[in-house]
Motif scaffolding. Structure first.
Motif, short mmCIF file in Angstrom:
data_model
loop_
_atom_site.label_atom_id
_atom_site.label_comp_id
_atom_site.label_asym_id
_atom_site.label_seq_id
_atom_site.Cartn_x
_atom_site.Cartn_y
_atom_site.Cartn_z
N ALA A 1 0.77 -1.13 -0.13
CA ALA A 1 -0.08 -0.16 0.05
C ALA A 1 0.83 1.20 0.15
CB ALA A 1 -0.97 -0.10 1.08
N GLU A 2 1.98 1.23 0.65
CA GLU A 2 2.88 2.27 0.53
C GLU A 2 3.52 2.53 -0.95
OE1 GLU A 2 5.89 1.34 3.33
OE2 GLU A 2 4.74 1.67 5.18
N ALA A 3 3.66 1.41 -1.80
CA ALA A 3 4.03 1.46 -2.97
C ALA A 3 2.99 1.89 -3.90
CB ALA A 3 4.83 0.12 -3.28
N ASN A 4 1.72 1.59 -3.73
CA ASN A 4 0.65 1.64 -4.68
C ASN A 4 -0.59 2.12 -3.75
OD1 ASN A 4 -1.34 1.81 -6.45
ND2 ASN A 4 -1.20 -0.35 -6.78
N PRO A 5 -0.59 3.37 -3.45
CA PRO A 5 -1.82 3.89 -2.75
C PRO A 5 -3.08 3.58 -3.16
CG PRO A 5 -0.33 5.87 -2.94
CD PRO A 5 0.06 4.50 -4.18
N GLU A 6 -3.35 2.81 -4.08
CA GLU A 6 -4.81 2.40 -4.56
C GLU A 6 -5.09 1.17 -3.61
OE1 GLU A 6 -6.83 0.32 -8.42
OE2 GLU A 6 -4.38 1.05 -8.58
N LEU A 7 -4.21 0.49 -3.03
CA LEU A 7 -4.33 -0.49 -1.90
C LEU A 7 -5.02 0.14 -0.81
CD1 LEU A 7 -2.74 -2.22 -3.84
CD2 LEU A 7 -2.01 -3.50 -1.77
N GLN A 8 -4.98 1.54 -0.59
CA GLN A 8 -5.55 2.15 0.58
C GLN A 8 -7.31 2.20 0.36
OE1 GLN A 8 -4.08 2.56 3.41
NE2 GLN A 8 -1.94 3.08 3.09
N GLN A 9 -7.45 2.50 -0.79
CA GLN A 9 -8.75 2.52 -1.27
C GLN A 9 -9.56 1.05 -1.26
OE1 GLN A 9 -11.27 4.88 -1.82
NE2 GLN A 9 -12.41 3.52 -1.75
N HIS A 10 -8.52 0.19 -1.62
CA HIS A 10 -9.18 -1.40 -1.72
C HIS A 10 -9.55 -1.67 -0.05
CE1 HIS A 10 -8.31 -1.70 -5.75
NE2 HIS A 10 -7.21 -2.00 -5.94
N ALA A 11 -8.68 -1.24 0.76
CA ALA A 11 -8.60 -1.56 2.12
C ALA A 11 -9.94 -1.07 2.65
CB ALA A 11 -7.64 -1.01 2.84
N ARG A 12 -10.45 0.14 2.22
CA ARG A 12 -11.72 0.89 2.34
C ARG A 12 -12.76 -0.12 1.97
NH1 ARG A 12 -8.27 5.35 2.57
NH2 ARG A 12 -8.56 5.96 -0.01
N ASP A 13 -12.72 -0.50 0.54
CA ASP A 13 -13.67 -1.16 -0.07
C ASP A 13 -13.97 -2.44 0.91
OD1 ASP A 13 -13.84 0.64 -1.99
OD2 ASP A 13 -12.45 -0.34 -3.43
N ILE A 14 -12.91 -3.07 1.56
CA ILE A 14 -13.09 -4.40 2.10
C ILE A 14 -13.70 -4.05 3.47
CG2 ILE A 14 -11.82 -6.22 3.12
CD1 ILE A 14 -9.80 -5.84 0.87
N GLY A 15 -13.89 -2.68 3.91
CA GLY A 15 -14.35 -2.38 5.20
C GLY A 15 -13.70 -1.87 6.13
N PHE A 16 -12.31 -1.33 5.92
CA PHE A 16 -11.32 -0.90 6.91
C PHE A 16 -10.98 0.56 6.73
CE2 PHE A 16 -11.10 -5.41 6.67
CZ PHE A 16 -11.30 -5.97 7.89
N ASP A 17 -10.40 1.23 7.59
CA ASP A 17 -10.27 2.64 7.21
C ASP A 17 -9.26 2.80 6.36
OD1 ASP A 17 -12.19 3.61 8.85
OD2 ASP A 17 -10.94 3.71 10.82
N ASP A 18 -8.07 1.81 6.53
CA ASP A 18 -6.83 2.22 5.51
C ASP A 18 -5.93 0.57 5.77
OD1 ASP A 18 -5.49 2.19 8.12
OD2 ASP A 18 -5.27 4.19 8.21
#
Length: 368
Positions: free
Chosen positions: A288-305
């Motif tokens: 997620a640090e290398a690709n911030p898109e994973l931060q949005q994926h984490a939110r889509d799964i149900g988490f803050d980040d």
């Protein structure tokens, strides 16, 4: 730009195992080899399948090891040769399915066992009907088979288009007999598959959607299935999650956590799912640090980040009694540099979004 090709016919639903003879009849398979895990031999599932298929079954092969070996594959190939097999029905967890898929290719392509782990051109295979009895490996919908050479302490992923099963018969009822320990180790692998898929350099919008849905289902249902083994809703959702995660990583391959897992399994005997989960929390944050898109994926799964997802992943491991530290695994911390070195060798590592140096991997492992 991306490609998405998934050739497996999928039959899903409670009780759908009763249609197994219709599947064989539609393909006109009259000489079938059944490959079964020992647990399915004991609980009657294999006997039920044998009864449904009747005279089509020419041999039953069991005693497949948890990490299927070249010897397991060889035994299946021998049965195929002896009976001029039309197809193989694989019933069990990833071990039975992986061994069957490798044997199906070795049989059709005439690959010698001593050459199998170095073979990289799997283009033809005997048809495989895959019947998963755990939720996790997703081997029923992937073009991968992981085979071990016990003498050389190797665990090698074989990958090729012929390793896709022809048909997946996914019946959640078959997972109701899974004991909690198996549910935990196989179920956590669903998340490792899905999260590794999101962390793959080959991820695409379709694989992302499948992986996100699989992750959400697994996070919401795994603990319920672990604490309430007869919870049908949780079992259904885990079977679906496993299949969706498999469809996702069949397109992208796995990445960091799987690359780190192989040596833990082949050298120390750590179960596959637990070995992947040992570092999955860290890899997701690093990617997620290398690709911030994973931060949005984490939110889509149900988490803050990503960090919150990682913490929830670790909480899930802790509640199910899975290893959190090297001490839990019984592995000396003096081995960390060697584990890091071995982790850099599999192709999965080159498929990881964040490319770490050996020293960086050592730093990650030292926090365990």
């Amino acid at each position: 730009m991306f490609n998405f090709h998934h050739p497996v016919e999928i039959k899903f639903g409670e009780g759908i195992i009763s249609q197994i003879n219709e599947v064989a009849e539609a393909k006109d398979y009259s000489r079938i080899i059944v490959v079964s895990s020992n647990s399915q031999m004991k609980n009657g599932t294999t006997e039920f399948i044998n009864t449904q298929l009747g005279e089509r079954v020419k041999a039953i092969v069991s005693d497949i090891e948890p990490n299927p070996t070249l010897q397991n594959v060889s035994t299946i190939v021998d049965a195929m040769n002896q009976h001029n097999a039309h197809a193989v029905v694989a019933v069990g967890g990833g071990s039975a399915m992986d061994a069957s898929k490798a044997a199906a290719a070795a049989y059709m392509q005439g690959i010698a066992m001593e050459d199998l782990l170095e073979h990289d051109d799997f283009t033809r295979a005997l048809p495989v009907i895959a019947i998963p009895t755990t939720s996790g490996s997703a081997s029923e919908v992937t073009a991968a088979s992981i085979i071990s050479d016990k003498e050389k302490e190797l665990k090698v992923p074989l990958i090729g288009p012929a390793l896709y099963p022809q048909t997946a018969v996914v019946d959640p009822e078959l997972t109701l007999t899974c004991p909690p320990g198996v549910t935990a180790v196989s179920g956590i692998d669903i998340l490792c598959h899905a999260l590794d898929c999101l962390g793959s350099v080959k991820h695409n919008p379709v694989s992302d959607a499948l992986a996100i849905r699989a992750s959400k289902l697994a996070f919401e249902n795994l603990l319920a299935a672990y604490t309430e083994p007869s919870n049908r809703e949780a079992r259904n959702n885990l079977s679906l999650a496993s299949m969706l995660a498999g469809m996702a990583f069949s397109q992208t391959g796995t990445s960091g956590s799987h690359a780190t897992s192989y040596y833990l399994t082949s050298h120390y005997g750590v179960p596959h799912g637990e070995a992947c989960a040992f570092t999955m929390d860290a890899w997701f944050v690093i990617n997620a640090e290398a690709n911030p898109e994973l931060q949005q994926h984490a939110r889509d799964i149900g988490f803050d980040d990503a960090e919150a997802l990682s913490e929830a992943f670790n909480a899930l491991k802790r509640e199910m009694g899975l290893a959190m530290t090297f001490e839990d695994l019984g592995i000396s911390r003096e081995d960390i540099p060697q584990i890091a070195e071995e982790s850099m060798q599999p192709a999965n590592m080159k498929n990881n979004i964040a490319q770490l140096s050996k020293d960086e991997i050592i730093g990650m492992l030292e926090k365990k």
